[in-house]
Design a protein around this motif. Structure first.
Motif, PDB file in Angstrom:
ATOM      1  N   SER A 135     -37.755 -41.651   0.114  1.00  0.00           N
ATOM      2  CA  SER A 135     -37.415 -42.559  -1.011  1.00  0.00           C
ATOM      3  C   SER A 135     -37.997 -42.219  -2.865  1.00  0.00           C
ATOM      4  CB  SER A 135     -37.056 -44.166  -1.042  1.00  0.00           C
ATOM      5  OG  SER A 135     -36.460 -44.614  -0.936  1.00  0.00           O
ATOM      6  N   SER A 136     -39.556 -42.563  -2.163  1.00  0.00           N
ATOM      7  CA  SER A 136     -40.262 -41.855  -3.229  1.00  0.00           C
ATOM      8  C   SER A 136     -39.725 -40.322  -3.792  1.00  0.00           C
ATOM      9  CB  SER A 136     -41.953 -42.052  -2.594  1.00  0.00           C
ATOM     10  OG  SER A 136     -42.737 -41.482  -4.037  1.00  0.00           O
ATOM     11  N   ILE A 137     -39.446 -39.478  -3.033  1.00  0.00           N
ATOM     12  CA  ILE A 137     -40.032 -38.588  -2.891  1.00  0.00           C
ATOM     13  C   ILE A 137     -38.426 -37.682  -4.024  1.00  0.00           C
ATOM     14  CG2 ILE A 137     -38.912 -35.435  -1.631  1.00  0.00           C
ATOM     15  CD1 ILE A 137     -41.333 -37.086   0.830  1.00  0.00           C
ATOM     16  N   PHE A 138     -37.046 -38.095  -3.442  1.00  0.00           N
ATOM     17  CA  PHE A 138     -35.803 -37.944  -3.538  1.00  0.00           C
ATOM     18  C   PHE A 138     -35.925 -38.869  -4.829  1.00  0.00           C
ATOM     19  CE2 PHE A 138     -35.903 -36.363   0.003  1.00  0.00           C
ATOM     20  CZ  PHE A 138     -35.199 -35.102   0.328  1.00  0.00           C
ATOM     21  N   GLY A 139     -36.235 -39.721  -4.767  1.00  0.00           N
ATOM     22  CA  GLY A 139     -36.498 -41.554  -6.870  1.00  0.00           C
ATOM     23  C   GLY A 139     -36.486 -39.910  -8.049  1.00  0.00           C
ATOM     24  N   GLY A 140     -37.933 -39.540  -7.470  1.00  0.00           N
ATOM     25  CA  GLY A 140     -38.064 -38.590  -8.409  1.00  0.00           C
ATOM     26  C   GLY A 140     -37.463 -37.581  -9.361  1.00  0.00           C
ATOM     27  N   MET A 141     -36.337 -36.693  -8.135  1.00  0.00           N
ATOM     28  CA  MET A 141     -34.757 -36.347  -8.721  1.00  0.00           C
ATOM     29  C   MET A 141     -34.236 -36.184  -9.352  1.00  0.00           C
ATOM     30  SD  MET A 141     -35.495 -33.587  -5.206  1.00  0.00           S
ATOM     31  CE  MET A 141     -36.656 -33.007  -4.181  1.00  0.00           C
ATOM     32  N   SER A 142     -34.204 -35.179 -10.053  1.00  0.00           N
ATOM     33  CA  SER A 142     -32.460 -36.178 -10.782  1.00  0.00           C
ATOM     34  C   SER A 142     -31.019 -36.046  -9.761  1.00  0.00           C
ATOM     35  CB  SER A 142     -31.945 -34.706 -12.188  1.00  0.00           C
ATOM     36  OG  SER A 142     -31.859 -33.674 -11.388  1.00  0.00           O
ATOM     37  N   VAL A 143     -29.763 -36.237 -10.045  1.00  0.00           N
ATOM     38  CA  VAL A 143     -28.826 -35.988  -8.959  1.00  0.00           C
ATOM     39  C   VAL A 143     -28.700 -34.574  -8.424  1.00  0.00           C
ATOM     40  CG1 VAL A 143     -26.603 -36.650  -9.115  1.00  0.00           C
ATOM     41  CG2 VAL A 143     -28.169 -38.600  -9.792  1.00  0.00           C
ATOM     42  N   GLU A 144     -28.743 -33.904  -9.400  1.00  0.00           N
ATOM     43  CA  GLU A 144     -28.653 -33.098  -9.687  1.00  0.00           C
ATOM     44  C   GLU A 144     -29.869 -31.505  -8.992  1.00  0.00           C
ATOM     45  OE1 GLU A 144     -26.757 -28.914 -10.217  1.00  0.00           O
ATOM     46  OE2 GLU A 144     -25.673 -30.769 -10.285  1.00  0.00           O
ATOM     47  N   GLU A 145     -30.394 -32.412  -9.324  1.00  0.00           N
ATOM     48  CA  GLU A 145     -31.828 -31.431  -8.265  1.00  0.00           C
ATOM     49  C   GLU A 145     -31.445 -31.438  -6.581  1.00  0.00           C
ATOM     50  OE1 GLU A 145     -35.602 -31.211 -11.281  1.00  0.00           O
ATOM     51  OE2 GLU A 145     -35.079 -32.757 -10.421  1.00  0.00           O
ATOM     52  N   ARG A 146     -31.302 -32.804  -6.454  1.00  0.00           N
ATOM     53  CA  ARG A 146     -30.956 -33.702  -4.989  1.00  0.00           C
ATOM     54  C   ARG A 146     -29.740 -33.067  -4.480  1.00  0.00           C
ATOM     55  NH1 ARG A 146     -32.522 -39.256  -7.574  1.00  0.00           N
ATOM     56  NH2 ARG A 146     -30.613 -39.429  -7.503  1.00  0.00           N
ATOM     57  N   GLY A 147     -28.966 -32.610  -5.506  1.00  0.00           N
ATOM     58  CA  GLY A 147     -27.954 -32.568  -4.489  1.00  0.00           C
ATOM     59  C   GLY A 147     -27.537 -30.538  -4.377  1.00  0.00           C
ATOM     60  N   GLN A 148     -27.989 -29.980  -5.606  1.00  0.00           N
ATOM     61  CA  GLN A 148     -29.075 -28.565  -4.689  1.00  0.00           C
ATOM     62  C   GLN A 148     -30.264 -28.750  -3.280  1.00  0.00           C
ATOM     63  OE1 GLN A 148     -27.647 -25.811  -5.824  1.00  0.00           O
ATOM     64  NE2 GLN A 148     -26.579 -27.029  -7.747  1.00  0.00           N
ATOM     65  N   TRP A 149     -30.345 -29.340  -3.817  1.00  0.00           N
ATOM     66  CA  TRP A 149     -31.599 -29.824  -2.197  1.00  0.00           C
ATOM     67  C   TRP A 149     -30.937 -29.635  -1.120  1.00  0.00           C
ATOM     68  CZ3 TRP A 149     -32.578 -32.605   2.106  1.00  0.00           C
ATOM     69  CH2 TRP A 149     -33.631 -32.708   2.561  1.00  0.00           C
ATOM     70  N   GLY A 150     -29.263 -30.521  -0.652  1.00  0.00           N
ATOM     71  CA  GLY A 150     -28.254 -31.226  -0.104  1.00  0.00           C
ATOM     72  C   GLY A 150     -27.879 -30.014   0.038  1.00  0.00           C
ATOM     73  N   LEU A 151     -27.079 -29.402  -0.485  1.00  0.00           N
ATOM     74  CA  LEU A 151     -26.769 -28.180  -0.124  1.00  0.00           C
ATOM     75  C   LEU A 151     -27.359 -26.744   0.238  1.00  0.00           C
ATOM     76  CD1 LEU A 151     -23.542 -26.988  -0.937  1.00  0.00           C
ATOM     77  CD2 LEU A 151     -25.270 -25.948  -3.037  1.00  0.00           C
TER      78      LEU A 151
END
Length: 206
Positions: A118-134
């Motif tokens: 939660s801490s790692i991904f909560g610090g990212m934007s929705v776009e950044e999380r999306g690109q990581w997941g991709l």
């Protein structure tokens, strides 16, 4: 004997025989065959076991017509008996992090894992999380293409489509990312012979 049992290939044969196919036999694919494909594809590895991928399988003729229009008229979309949209949905994963943590660990350790993620991904934007997941979902795309081939079917991965229009057609959330649109079925044509770089061009040893 069903289609699947007759045509299971070794990994080597599946990789060597796979070509992108754009014309398919007009024969439906059984749900049991599709389920068998996904039973293997779901074993794809991912960082922190987050498994951000979702697969949207379209067999409805009217929906495929709409997808073809969104794919700029490419005929393989309606030629194929089934089309898979491979997507990444990190917002769904973030909302359900406890589902990704291995059930064999203690409740305390599980709580720590969820808090850390939660801490790692909560610090990212929705776009950044999306690109990581991709980046993770592209791994499962490779697994999917080889598994389809291994079960005797053929496929073609596509990114040439209007992503916003496809989201609208399928009612998908705005934040999701597409790894590919994958029409697949029994081949009704042969693909082009492989043209791949030699090892000395792509492999460096240290």
């Amino acid at each position: 004997m069903n289609q699947t049992t007759q045509q299971i290939l070794s990994i080597k044969d599946a990789i060597e025989s796979r070509h992108s196919i754009r014309k398919f036999v007009q024969k439906p694919i059984s749900k049991s065959d599709i389920d068998r494909i996904f039973e293997l594809v779901r074993l794809t590895p991912s960082a922190w076991n987050l498994q951000p991928w979702k697969f949207h399988v379209v067999t409805d003729k009217e929906l495929k017509n709409k997808l073809q229009e969104a794919a700029y008229g490419q005929q393989q979309v309606t030629s194929a008996p089934a089309v898979i949209l491979v997507t990444s949905d990190m917002e769904n994963i973030l909302a359900n992090l406890s589902d990704t943590v291995h059930p064999g660990i203690t409740p305390e350790r599980k709580q720590e894992e969820v808090a850390n993620l939660s801490s790692i991904f909560g610090g990212m934007s929705v776009e950044e999380r999306g690109q990581w997941g991709l980046t993770q979902t592209n791994i499962t795309l490779g697994f999917l293409l080889i598994t389809i081939q291994g079960f005797g079917y053929s496929s073609v991965p596509m990114l040439g489509f209007d992503q916003e229009k496809v989201k609208e057609i399928l009612g998908l959330p705005e934040h999701i990312k597409f790894a590919a649109m994958v029409p697949f079925g029994l081949p009704d044509t042969e693909g082009y012979p492989h043209h791949r770089f030699e090892l000395d061009k792509i492999v460096t040893y240290y």
